[in-house]
Write a protein that holds these residues in place. Structure first.
Motif, PDB file in Angstrom:
ATOM      1  N   PRO A 194       0.786  -1.009  -0.050  1.00  0.00           N
ATOM      2  CA  PRO A 194       0.045  -0.004   0.076  1.00  0.00           C
ATOM      3  C   PRO A 194       0.927   1.162   0.020  1.00  0.00           C
ATOM      4  O   PRO A 194       1.928   1.231   0.650  1.00  0.00           O
ATOM      5  CB  PRO A 194      -0.733   0.084   1.411  1.00  0.00           C
ATOM      6  N   GLY A 195       0.346   2.176  -0.711  1.00  0.00           N
ATOM      7  CA  GLY A 195       1.052   3.566  -0.678  1.00  0.00           C
ATOM      8  C   GLY A 195       2.597   3.458  -1.445  1.00  0.00           C
ATOM      9  O   GLY A 195       3.229   4.493  -1.163  1.00  0.00           O
ATOM     10  N   ASP A 196       2.972   2.405  -2.062  1.00  0.00           N
ATOM     11  CA  ASP A 196       4.230   2.245  -2.685  1.00  0.00           C
ATOM     12  C   ASP A 196       3.858   2.044  -4.216  1.00  0.00           C
ATOM     13  O   ASP A 196       3.095   1.379  -4.764  1.00  0.00           O
ATOM     14  CB  ASP A 196       4.995   0.892  -2.056  1.00  0.00           C
ATOM     15  N   GLU A 197       5.015   2.626  -4.874  1.00  0.00           N
ATOM     16  CA  GLU A 197       4.830   2.400  -6.507  1.00  0.00           C
ATOM     17  C   GLU A 197       5.469   1.361  -6.984  1.00  0.00           C
ATOM     18  O   GLU A 197       5.467   0.906  -8.012  1.00  0.00           O
ATOM     19  CB  GLU A 197       5.290   3.756  -7.143  1.00  0.00           C
ATOM     20  N   LYS A 198       6.571   0.711  -6.067  1.00  0.00           N
ATOM     21  CA  LYS A 198       7.483  -0.530  -6.405  1.00  0.00           C
ATOM     22  C   LYS A 198       6.434  -1.711  -6.196  1.00  0.00           C
ATOM     23  O   LYS A 198       5.799  -2.105  -5.740  1.00  0.00           O
ATOM     24  CB  LYS A 198       8.500  -0.512  -5.323  1.00  0.00           C
ATOM     25  N   ARG A 199       6.844  -2.467  -7.423  1.00  0.00           N
ATOM     26  CA  ARG A 199       6.064  -3.715  -7.774  1.00  0.00           C
ATOM     27  C   ARG A 199       7.340  -4.742  -7.471  1.00  0.00           C
ATOM     28  O   ARG A 199       8.529  -4.596  -7.853  1.00  0.00           O
ATOM     29  CB  ARG A 199       5.435  -3.922  -8.877  1.00  0.00           C
ATOM     30  N   HIS A 200       7.194  -5.883  -6.820  1.00  0.00           N
ATOM     31  CA  HIS A 200       8.249  -7.011  -6.668  1.00  0.00           C
ATOM     32  C   HIS A 200       7.682  -8.352  -7.308  1.00  0.00           C
ATOM     33  O   HIS A 200       6.575  -8.525  -7.126  1.00  0.00           O
ATOM     34  CB  HIS A 200       8.478  -7.196  -4.903  1.00  0.00           C
ATOM     35  N   LEU A 201       8.714  -9.222  -7.601  1.00  0.00           N
ATOM     36  CA  LEU A 201       8.352 -10.426  -7.873  1.00  0.00           C
ATOM     37  C   LEU A 201       9.615 -11.573  -7.426  1.00  0.00           C
ATOM     38  O   LEU A 201      10.816 -11.046  -7.467  1.00  0.00           O
ATOM     39  CB  LEU A 201       8.305 -10.488  -9.500  1.00  0.00           C
ATOM     40  N   ILE A 202       9.156 -12.450  -6.822  1.00  0.00           N
ATOM     41  CA  ILE A 202      10.015 -13.569  -6.687  1.00  0.00           C
ATOM     42  C   ILE A 202       9.734 -14.937  -7.199  1.00  0.00           C
ATOM     43  O   ILE A 202       8.516 -14.986  -7.514  1.00  0.00           O
ATOM     44  CB  ILE A 202      10.152 -13.852  -5.080  1.00  0.00           C
TER      45      ILE A 202
END
Length: 399
Positions: free
Chosen positions: A38-46
């Motif tokens: 929430p509130g973060d523009e970063k996306r993460h993938l593992i």
């Protein structure tokens, strides 16, 4: 179905990366998790080459970086996806590696990765398909819950239902994930696909346990629901007594967990009105300084005490669980369980798995629930579940 076509070029869009990495994971029988906090523009993938089963006593603080996915049933094992490969994105760009894990992942990306064209595949899940309740059936279930409350057997019970729909013919999990990120800035947006869990997509606003820099613990009480309209002034929002009492029950449940471990040094703020996609909730926030209280494993301890919270089950807990097992009529599986990244940059961010859907081939099962109290009106509780289902339905429904 995605097909591998070429070595990864030096510049790809975030969408291309996500689609290709998901395809790589599924094609190799690995697990994959994608999320945005929430509130973060970063996306993460593992990507995880195997999924581990965690017993309930294993502290989260001892785990390597990864993603946890736990069912509603507390007696069942939790799934942990250890991050063997990890990537982060921002503003449609793959970010430069920072951690040792990301440096190793970048090296793999440059030497072994291939671009996959087409819609990414995902694990279709098991054969279990819960029944979809009609409004009449759900109203009857709510009425039964109210009767138990009137008898004094329950203070509150959270009754959920499912809806099975066909997927759009051009459905793309990455596009769905990205669309959910756009319309739900204050939610954890997640996509999890593994042989053990099947595939789940969701946008949950409910933080369960957060640990920041191994120092600050947070949790929230979130309850009460009404429709949000664009341009609405939150200062003018009025809440019913039913909503206020429902939210207060969740607050008291959290405080009772603190009392169980004799923890008195916490800050509480709220309740206040917050936006969660197309709906409004009442939210109170709790914060603990783990250094000041000398409680380095508070995150794991509170996770054990909190789940399942009164916001997804009811009160008293044992009575509410018995009622759900007897009358709700289906297995919740991972709905109303919890999920989130563990030990990335010394942080833990675990959310209740709400506003979610399970993808089953050409179908999707959507889940939603409503908190039932003495003041509940069955028809209005049905409307609340419809509001919660609506955003996901718009993303995935068939033409």
């Amino acid at each position: 179905m995605a097909t591998v076509t070429s070595v990864v070029p030096s510049t790809l869009s975030e969408t291309d990366y996500l689609s290709s990495l998901i395809a790589y994971a599924v094609d190799n029988q690995f697990s994959v998790a994608v999320w945005r906090l929430p509130g973060d523009e970063k996306r993460h993938l593992i990507i995880s080459r195997r999924q581990d089963l965690l017993n309930q006593d294993l502290p989260l603080e001892d785990l390597p970086p990864g993603f946890i996915f736990a069912p509603f049933d507390k007696s069942s094992d939790r799934i942990f996806l250890k991050a063997d490969l990890s990537f982060s994105f921002s503003k449609n760009t793959l970010l430069a590696p920072v951690s040792p894990l990301e440096i190793v992942s970048e090296a793999w990306l440059q030497t072994e990765f291939r671009v996959a064209k087409g819609r990414p595949p995902y694990y279709p899940g098991g054969s279990y398909q819960p029944p979809s309740l009609s409004q009449e059936d759900y109203d009857n279930l709510v009425s039964l819950g109210i009767q138990e409350i009137e008898k004094g057997n329950l203070e509150k019970v959270v009754l959920s239902r499912t809806q099975t729909v066909g997927l759009r013919r051009d459905f793309d999990v990455v596009q769905a994930f990205e669309r959910l990120c756009e319309v739900n800035p204050n939610a954890l947006i997640s996509f999890v696909s593994s042989p053990a869990t099947g595939t789940w997509l969701g946008a949950t606003p409910e933080l369960l346990v957060s640990v920041e820099d191994k120092t600050i613990f947070r949790t929230i009480a979130l309850a009460g629901t009404q429709q949000y309209y664009e341009g609405l002034n939150l200062k003018n929002v009025a809440w019913t007594q039913k909503d206020i009492e429902e939210q207060a029950l969740v607050e008291r449940y959290i405080i009772s967990c603190f009392k169980t471990i004799r923890l008195r040094e916490y800050d509480e703020h709220g309740p206040r009105t917050v936006i969660a996609g197309n709906v409004l909730h009442l939210k109170s926030e709790f914060k603990v300084d783990m250094h000041a209280t000398n409680f380095p494993q508070l995150g794991s301890v509170m996770l054990q005490l909190l789940h399942p919270t009164s916001a997804v089950c009811g009160m008293p807990l044992a009575n509410a669980l018995n009622f759900l097992q007897k009358y709700e009529g289906y297995k919740r599986q991972f709905y109303a369980g919890y999920l989130g990244p563990v030990n990335f940059n010394a942080n833990i961010s675990i959310f209740v798995n709400l506003r979610c859907t399970q993808l089953l081939g050409d179908k999707a099962i959507l889940y939603a629930g409503a908190g039932i109290t003495i003041d509940s009106i069955p028809e209005q509780e049905w409307i609340e579940t419809e509001m919660k289902i609506s955003p996901l339905l718009q993303v995935i429904r068939e033409d």
